[in-house]
Motif scaffolding. Structure first.
Motif, PDB file in Angstrom:
ATOM      1  N   VAL A  48       6.282  13.090  11.756  1.00  8.16           N
ATOM      2  CA  VAL A  48       5.802  12.469  10.516  1.00  8.16           C
ATOM      3  C   VAL A  48       6.685  11.275  10.158  1.00  8.16           C
ATOM      4  CG1 VAL A  48       5.365  12.820   8.064  1.00  8.16           C
ATOM      5  CG2 VAL A  48       4.805  14.604   9.669  1.00  8.16           C
ATOM      6  N   ILE A  49       7.984  11.441  10.345  1.00  3.40           N
ATOM      7  CA  ILE A  49       8.906  10.348  10.043  1.00  3.40           C
ATOM      8  C   ILE A  49       8.646   9.155  10.962  1.00  3.40           C
ATOM      9  CG2 ILE A  49      11.337   9.697  10.230  1.00  3.40           C
ATOM     10  CD1 ILE A  49      11.970  12.440   9.075  1.00  3.40           C
ATOM     11  N   PHE A  51       5.856   8.417  12.382  1.00  4.80           N
ATOM     12  CA  PHE A  51       4.598   7.818  11.929  1.00  4.80           C
ATOM     13  C   PHE A  51       4.848   6.868  10.752  1.00  4.80           C
ATOM     14  CE2 PHE A  51       0.963   8.247   8.986  1.00  4.80           C
ATOM     15  CZ  PHE A  51      -0.017   7.680   9.770  1.00  4.80           C
ATOM     16  N   LEU A  52       5.653   7.347   9.810  1.00  2.70           N
ATOM     17  CA  LEU A  52       5.936   6.557   8.612  1.00  2.70           C
ATOM     18  C   LEU A  52       6.664   5.264   8.973  1.00  2.70           C
ATOM     19  CD1 LEU A  52       5.448   6.846   5.634  1.00  2.70           C
ATOM     20  CD2 LEU A  52       7.570   8.081   5.419  1.00  2.70           C
ATOM     21  N   THR A  55       4.449   2.551  10.682  1.00  2.00           N
ATOM     22  CA  THR A  55       3.482   1.848   9.840  1.00  2.00           C
ATOM     23  C   THR A  55       4.080   0.573   9.244  1.00  2.00           C
ATOM     24  OG1 THR A  55       4.113   3.127   7.924  1.00  2.00           O
ATOM     25  CG2 THR A  55       2.242   3.929   9.168  1.00  2.00           C
ATOM     26  N   PRO A  83       8.788   1.783   4.037  1.00  2.00           N
ATOM     27  CA  PRO A  83       8.710   3.013   4.840  1.00  2.00           C
ATOM     28  C   PRO A  83      10.076   3.440   5.387  1.00  2.00           C
ATOM     29  CG  PRO A  83       6.927   1.562   5.438  1.00  2.00           C
ATOM     30  CD  PRO A  83       7.799   0.799   4.498  1.00  2.00           C
ATOM     31  N   LEU A  86      11.888   5.198   2.599  1.00  2.00           N
ATOM     32  CA  LEU A  86      11.320   6.536   2.403  1.00  2.00           C
ATOM     33  C   LEU A  86      11.789   7.461   3.512  1.00  2.00           C
ATOM     34  CD1 LEU A  86       7.623   5.718   1.461  1.00  2.00           C
ATOM     35  CD2 LEU A  86       9.530   6.129  -0.044  1.00  2.00           C
TER      36      LEU A  86
END
Lengths: 125, 489
Positions: A48-49, A51-52, A55, A83, A86
């Motif tokens: 998930v990280i 992916f973030l 982006t 991103p 985050l």
């Protein structure tokens, strides 16, 4: 159909994400070894990280630091920094989760002398 | 000055949590009074916040003066303020009721126990106030990590339950984060107020629908929605008796609140111009959870486990109310959420006390013990009446508004689900009460069970709160209706 596949191939980062995510989920669900479960979980979180982070990426863009002499900021020359920020927080959360989970696994191992889920459950009875 | 109140509400338990290792360095006995003081201060501050908000409207707190959407924002509206008052009061009473017994029970773990408990409370406060999707994720994880540690704090079997809770909870958090990143990709913002302006045009974009589904799965795990509830019964059953009231009353409820906020603040679900299928889904899932949860509760022998399954049903009921998509339903659902937090807290405190003093953990044990003292019996009966949903308790009025909203929507399946849940709840409580009240005849007598002052205080205040929430339900629901009227329903 062709356009769909073409769309996928243009975004290899999404394909990598899906593979990593599902792989991690599969390991977490199917493996009986507690540590392997954790590795799977870690893979899910990392995917998930990943992916973030991807982006925010752009072709030919640079790090989001103001270029000297430049007065007008052109957003298309910079990678989106949000991103990444985050992600930094998400990584901290992930590390904390890993710490707590390893402590729990260590506690279970000390108490029941095994890392195998079935074995532990048998000793619980 | 009063604009800064929400942050002080958060800081008082958080600061105490950070300082706890220092405070307890030489004398672990000091942790308890400090933790109680911090939670008491938090309660007073949250009452002041509620007062301020009822008088002057919501507080929007931009951190370090950075205006949103660039900065991080906290939104303290009426719903959040009421929830924080409930949260701080329940946390205070949960810590108070055990007396010094926890210290001796936990031994060397006293200091971390108090520190983690306060971290849990501050994490939950953060979720309630957060005005930013990512901020919710961070606080969800702070609360969840403290939750895993608290479940496992007594060691042994609890470690295995805590590990399962951790795996499920972290997967839920990953799903939620994935949903958040979808939202970010589609809109370029994470601030709720900012998102609310951009989302309506994008409601049919696949990224938003996908993100919403991932968020729902993630938060569904956190709130133990029926098919995703696997972690909950074990975690509640194995957690120490002083911890399970806190977990049962707060953790799942606050996750539900976060979902409600996302639905209504960000997606403006239920307003006429956005037709959201997910609202329709919500009451179906809620009804299933309500009926199945209470059915499963009926089959459980272990008392804590029985009430844990009962708690699943109550989350379902809240969603039935919220899923009607009208104002009555939303206000009723929120009112039931508050009531449920108080009821669960009282119930789990009493179950914990009975287990500790009499060693009675299952239904059969309950039939063997002597009649518990009047404080415990009264509290238990009040909690049972409210859980079943009889007037004049808060539980009745919560269910009343939920049923009312379903009738308004002419949604008779949902009405039937609530009524069936009520009957099943009555059935599983009657089994417990019958054994508890008849036990006196057969049990070994003359064993005096003392109820310390703290326990009487906690159960007394909580029972009074349940009845008070019923008697003054008009006022509370009025405030909630007013708060929900701004959401465009």
């Amino acid at each position: 159909m062709f356009e769909l596949v073409q769309g996928w191939l243009q975004r290899p980062n999404f394909i990598a994400f899906v593979i990593l995510f599902l792989w991690g989920l599969y390991i977490t669900v199917t493996h009986h070894n507690l540590l392997k479960k954790l590795i799977g979980l870690y893979l899910v979180q990392t995917s998930v990280i990943f992916f973030l982070v991807t982006t925010g990426a752009k072709d030919g863009a640079t790090v989001p630091i103001l270029i000297p002499g430049e007065t007008v900021v052109q957003p298309e020359t910079y990678v989106n920094p949000l991103p990444h920020v985050l992600t930094l927080t998400a990584i901290v959360v992930q590390v904390a989760t890993l710490g707590v989970s390893l402590a729990l696994v260590a506690g279970i191992y000390k108490k029941y002398g095994s890392l195998d889920e079935d074995e532990v459950l048998k000793r619980l009875e | 000055m009063s604009d800064h109140l929400p942050i002080f509400v958060f800081v008082s338990p958080f600061l105490a949590a950070i300082c706890m290792p220092l405070i307890g360095l030489n004398n672990p006995g000091r942790c308890r009074p400090v933790a109680l003081t911090a939670l008491g201060t938090m309660f007073l501050l949250s009452v002041a916040t509620l007062w301020r908000i009822l008088g002057h409207g919501e507080i929007r707190y931009a951190f370090s003066g950075w205006a949103p959407p660039a900065g991080i924002e906290w939104v303290a509206d009426e719903i959040a303020a009421i929830m924080v008052v409930v949260l701080s009061a329940l946390a205070f009473l949960c810590l108070l009721h055990t007396g010094r017994e926890t210290d001796t029970e936990l031994g060397s773990r006293t200091v971390p126990y108090h520190a983690i408990l306060l971290t849990l409370v501050s994490g939950l406060t953060g979720i309630v106030f957060a005005g930013d999707l990512f901020n919710i994720f961070v606080f969800l994880e702070i609360a969840a990590l403290s939750g895993y540690a608290l479940v496992g704090v007594s060691g042994g079997r609890a470690l295995v339950s805590a590990f399962r809770y951790l795996i499920m909870g972290s997967l839920g958090a990953s799903f939620y984060l994935l949903g958040v990143s979808y939202f970010y990709m589609a809109t370029g913002t994470l601030n709720m107020a900012d998102l609310a302006q951009r989302i309506p045009d994008l409601l049919h974009s696949k990224a938003v629908i996908g993100g919403l589904s991932f968020m729902f799965i993630g938060l569904g795990i956190k709130m133990a929605l029926m098919p995703l509830h696997g972690w909950l019964p074990d975690a509640y059953t194995e957690a120490p008796d002083s911890v399970s009231p806190l977990l049962a009353s707060l953790v799942t409820k606050i996750a539900t609140l976060a979902w409600i906020r996302i639905l209504y603040r960000v997606l403006a679900a239920g307003s006429s111009d956005t037709s959201l299928e997910i609202i329709g889904l919500l009451w179906v899932v809620g009804s299933l959870a309500a009926v199945a949860g209470s059915l499963l509760a009926l089959t459980q022998q272990d008392l804590k486990r029985r009430f844990a399954y009962g708690g699943l049903a109550h989350i379902g009921l809240v969603l039935v109310g919220v899923g009607q998509g009208n104002q009555t339903g939303l206000a009723g659902g929120l009112f039931y959420l508050i009531n449920d937090a108080v009821m669960q807290c009282l119930l789990f405190i009493l179950v914990g006390v009975i287990a500790r003093r009499y060693g009675a953990r299952t239904l059969d044990d309950l039939g063997r013990i002597q009649l518990p003292p009047p404080w415990i019996i009264t509290g238990f009966v009040v909690a049972a009446i409210s859980m079943i949903g009889l007037p004049p308790t808060g539980g009745f009025f919560g269910k009343w508004y939920i049923v009312l909203s379903a009738i308004e929507k002419e949604n008779y399946v949902a009405v039937a689900a609530v009524l069936v849940t009520t009957l099943l709840t009555m059935a599983y409580f009657m089994q417990v009460l019958e054994r508890m009240l008849r036990g006196g005849q057969t049990g070994p007598s003359a064993q005096k069970i003392e109820t310390p002052l703290q326990l009487r205080l906690s159960t007394g205040v909580l029972s009074a709160a349940i009845i008070g929430l019923g008697l003054w339900s008009d006022r509370v629901v009025q405030v909630l209706l007013q708060a929900t009227s701004q959401l465009g329903l």
